[in-house]
Design an enzyme around this catalytic site. Structure first.
Site, mmCIF file in Angstrom:
data_model
loop_
_atom_site.group_PDB
_atom_site.id
_atom_site.type_symbol
_atom_site.label_atom_id
_atom_site.label_comp_id
_atom_site.label_asym_id
_atom_site.label_seq_id
_atom_site.Cartn_x
_atom_site.Cartn_y
_atom_site.Cartn_z
ATOM 1 N N SER A 186 42.527 11.001 37.452
ATOM 2 C CA SER A 186 41.084 10.786 37.328
ATOM 3 C C SER A 186 40.538 9.460 37.833
ATOM 4 O O SER A 186 39.321 9.261 37.845
ATOM 5 C CB SER A 186 40.650 10.957 35.882
ATOM 6 O OG SER A 186 40.551 12.327 35.593
ATOM 7 N N SER A 202 38.084 12.803 36.601
ATOM 8 C CA SER A 202 36.965 12.778 35.699
ATOM 9 C C SER A 202 36.124 11.505 35.777
ATOM 10 O O SER A 202 35.017 11.474 35.253
ATOM 11 C CB SER A 202 37.479 12.931 34.260
ATOM 12 O OG SER A 202 38.335 11.846 33.929
ATOM 13 N N LYS A 244 33.214 3.392 32.454
ATOM 14 C CA LYS A 244 33.299 4.826 32.195
ATOM 15 C C LYS A 244 32.951 5.053 30.725
ATOM 16 O O LYS A 244 33.364 4.268 29.853
ATOM 17 C CB LYS A 244 34.721 5.307 32.496
ATOM 18 C CG LYS A 244 34.915 6.812 32.357
ATOM 19 C CD LYS A 244 36.321 7.232 32.789
ATOM 20 C CE LYS A 244 36.537 8.728 32.691
ATOM 21 N NZ LYS A 244 37.883 9.138 33.176
HETATM 22 N N1 GLN Z 1 41.969 16.662 36.450
HETATM 23 C C1 GLN Z 1 42.932 16.441 35.436
HETATM 24 C C2 GLN Z 1 42.531 17.190 34.192
HETATM 25 O O1 GLN Z 1 41.579 17.861 34.232
HETATM 26 C C3 GLN Z 1 43.121 14.988 35.181
HETATM 27 C C4 GLN Z 1 42.050 14.397 34.396
HETATM 28 C C5 GLN Z 1 42.278 12.956 34.118
HETATM 29 O O2 GLN Z 1 43.058 12.292 34.784
HETATM 30 N N2 GLN Z 1 41.608 12.476 33.089
HETATM 31 O O3 GLN Z 1 43.149 17.111 33.176
#
Ligand code: GLN
Length: 485
Positions: free
Chosen positions: A174, A150, A75
Site C-alpha cells: 500500500s 490503500s 494517511k
Molecule cells: N492491497 C492489499 C490489500 O488489500 C494491501 C493493502 C495494504 O498494503 N494495506 O490487503
C-alpha cells in the site's frame, strides 16, 4: 517551484525567504483548488496554521531542525490528537483521536506542519482507494484512473503537489503500489523499523509505516525522523537507525542486483517489462552487477497473504463494536443487536469480506488447513529471500504488473484487485524493506514503478540505489499536467 525538495524548502525556511505560515497557506490553497481529487478526508486550516505559527517561532530560535516548518500530509490511519481519524471507514467517522501515533508525535516534535489527513481504502484494505467510505481518489496523471491503494490519498496529494511529502502504510503493497501508480518514490521499511503505536491495525504482523515522497532523498530525510525503537510498540525493534542521508551518495560499483525470474515472466504489461529492463541497464551503467535469482514460492504469496492478512484483520477489527468509540446504530433492542447493527452499518463490503474470510480460516476445523498452512508457506517465502540474498545485495523488479487502471475497472472483481500485490506482498510476508521509484511511462503516459527489495533492516542500500538512479535519470522530476504552481 514544481519540483521543490524538502532540502530546498528547509533552506528557504531557514533563510526566511518563506515562513512556515506562508508555506502552509500555499499548500492549503492548492488542496482546496484541487479538491476534486478527493485526496484528503480532513483539512483543518486552523490546526495547520497554529502548527505553522509554532514552527515559525522555532525558526526564530536556534533549536529548529531541518524539518521545522515543512508541511506534510498524514494517511488517515495514523491517530492525530484532536483530528478526525477515520481510517477511511464509516465506523470511525466520528472518532477524534485522543492521542498521537508515535509517527505523528515524532514528526510534530521535529516541527513539521500537518496539512491534513489523507483518504485511503477502508482500514487499508484495497489497491485502488475505491473502498473508502469517503469515496474514491482520482489519479492526477489521469483523473479517470485510480491512484492505487490503500495509501491513495497520500500518493495523489504528493503527485499533485498538494503536499511536499506524506506518510503511508504498507501491509501488502500500500505504499509501493500507489507510489508506482502516481510516479512517486515510496518506501516501506523493514517490519519493526517504524513504530506502529497509534497506527490503526489492519494485519499486525505485516503493517508498517513509511513515506511517499518526490525523491529518495526526501524519503530518506523523513524516514530518518520517523524511525527507531518505541517502547510503546513491542514489535518495534531496538536497533540503531543508520544515517540514511550519509549513505545516499555511496557508489553502486560491485553491488549485486538480483533479478528474480518469477518477476519477469508472463502477465507483465510489455511497457512495464521494457521499462524495468531499461532501469536495470541504468543500474548496470552505475556499476551494479545483475544476477539471476529465483524466489520459487513467491507466486504463492497472494494466497498466503490473503489468508494471513484477513485472519489478523478479523481479530483486530473485533474492537469496533459500537461500545467504546465509533459509529453506534441508532436503534437496537439488546446488546447483541447493537453490535450487529453497528458493525453492519459501519463496515463496508470489502472489510466485511475480509472479516468473513479471516473468521473462516481461523475457525476450528479449518485452522490447520488454511491458517497454519499459510504460516508454513510464509516461512518458505522468507527462506527464499534469505537464500537469494546470498547471491545478491538488492532485489530488483517491477512494483506492479501494469500501470494505474480506470476507476471501477476492478471494483467488482476482488481477485483481480488482489493480484495487484503480486510483486509487493512477499516483502511484507518476509518483513523486508522495499522501495518503489519512478522509472518511466507507458504508452498512455502513466507512470511505471521500479521496485527494490533489501535485506532485513537495510533501508540504506535501497535509498542509496534509488538516489543514485535518480541522479542518473529524471523520471522522478516529471509531474502531472495541469498541476503546476
Ligand atoms: N492491497 C492489499 C490489500 O488489500 C494491501 C493493502 C495494504 O498494503 N494495506 O490487503
Amino acid at each position: 517551484m514544481n519540483n521543490f525538495s524538502l532540502h530546498s524548502l528547509s533552506t528557504a525556511l531557514h533563510h526566511k525567504t518563506v515562513s512556515a505560515v506562508e508555506l502552509a497557506q500555499i499548500f492549503l490553497a492548492r488542496i482546496e483548488q484541487f479538491s476534486r481529487l478527493n485526496a484528503f478526508i480532513t483539512v483543518d486550516s486552523k490546526f495547520t496554521l497554529a502548527q505553522a505559527q509554532a514552527a515559525d517561532q522555532l525558526l526564530q530560535q536556534t533549536d529548529s531542525g531541518p524539518l521545522t516548518g515543512i508541511p506534510l500530509a498524514h494517511k488517515d490511519i495514523f491517530c492525530s490528537k484532536g483530528l478526525l481519524t477515520s481510517c477511511g471507514s464509516k465506523i470511525l467517522s466520528n472518532f477524534i483521536a485522543p492521542y498521537n501515533a508515535t509517527v505523528v508525535e515524532r514528526l510534530n516534535n521535529a516541527g513539521m506542519v500537518t496539512l491534513g489527513k489523507t483518504n485511503m481504502d477502508e482500514f487499508a484494505m484495497g489497491s485502488s482507494n475505491e473502498s473508502s467510505w469517503y469515496g474514491p481518489v482520482h489519479n492526477p496523471w489521469n483523473e479517470n484512473c485510480v491512484p492505487g491503494g490503500s495509501s491513495g490519498g497520500s500518493a495523489a496529494a504528493v503527485a499533485a503537489r498538494l503536499a511536499p511529502i506524506a506518510t503511508g502504510t504498507d501491509t501488502g503493497g500500500s505504499i509501493r503500489q500507489p507510489a508506482a501508480f502516481c510516479g512517486l518514490t515510496g518506501i516501506k521499511p523493514s517490519y519493526g523499523r517504524v513504530s506502529r503505536y497509534g497506527m490503526i491495525a489492519f494485519a499486525s504482523s505485516l503493517d508498517q509505516g513509511g513515506v511517499l515522497a518526490q525523491s529518495a532523498r526526501d524519503a530518506a530525510m523523513l524516514l530518518q525522523t520517523m524511525s527507531g525503537h518505541d517502547p510503546k510498540d513491542s514489535t518495534s525493534v531496538d536497533r540503531p537507525v543508520p544515517d540514511f542521508m550519509a549513505q545516499l551518495e555511496h557508489s553502486l560499483a560491485g553491488k549485486r542486483i538480483g533479478l528474480p525470474k518469477e518477476f519477469f515472466g508472463e502477465g507483465i504489461d510489455s511497457d512495464v517489462a521494457k521499462t524495468i529492463e531499461q532501469a536495470v541497464a541504468v543500474l548496470k551503467s552505475l556499476g551494479a552487477i545483475p544476477v539471476e535469482i529465483s524466489l520459487t514460492n513467491s507466486p504463492l504469496s497472494i494466497p498466503c497473504y490473503y489468508v494471513i492478512a484477513p485472519a489478523e484483520a478479523s481479530s483486530n477489527l473485533s474492537r469496533f463494536d459500537g461500545v467504546r468509540y465509533g459509529h453506534r446504530a441508532a436503534q437496537y433492542h439488546d446488546l447483541i443487536e447493537m453490535y450487529e447493527r453497528s458493525r453492519s452499518e459501519g463496515f463496508g463490503e470489502e472489510v466485511k469480506r475480509r472479516i468473513m474470510i479471516g473468521s473462516y480460516v481461523l475457525s476450528s476445523g479449518y485452522y490447520d488447513a488454511y491458517y497454519i498452512k499459510a504460516q508454513k508457506l510464509r516461512r518458505l517465502i522468507a527462506d527464499d529471500f534469505q537464500q537469494a540474498f546470498k547471491a545478491c545485495d538488492v532485489i530488483v523488479g517491477p512494483t506492479t504488473p501494469s500501470t494505474a487502471f480506470q476507476l471501477n475497472a476492478k471494483a467488482g472483481d476482488p481477485v483481480a484487485m488482489y493480484l495487484n500485490d503480486i510483486f509487493t506482498c512477499s516483502a511484507n510476508l518476509a518483513g523486508l524493506p522495499g522501495i518503489s521509484l519512478p522509472a518511466g511511462f507507458d504508452q498512455k503516459g502513466m507512470p511505471i514503478g521500479l521496485q527494490l527489495i533489501g535485506r532485513y533492516f537495510d533501508e540504506s542500500s535501497l535509498l542509496n540505489m534509488a538516489h543514485r538512479y535518480q541522479q542518473q535519470t529524471n523520471w522522478h522530476q516529471y509531474f502531472p499536467k495541469g498541476y503546476q504552481f
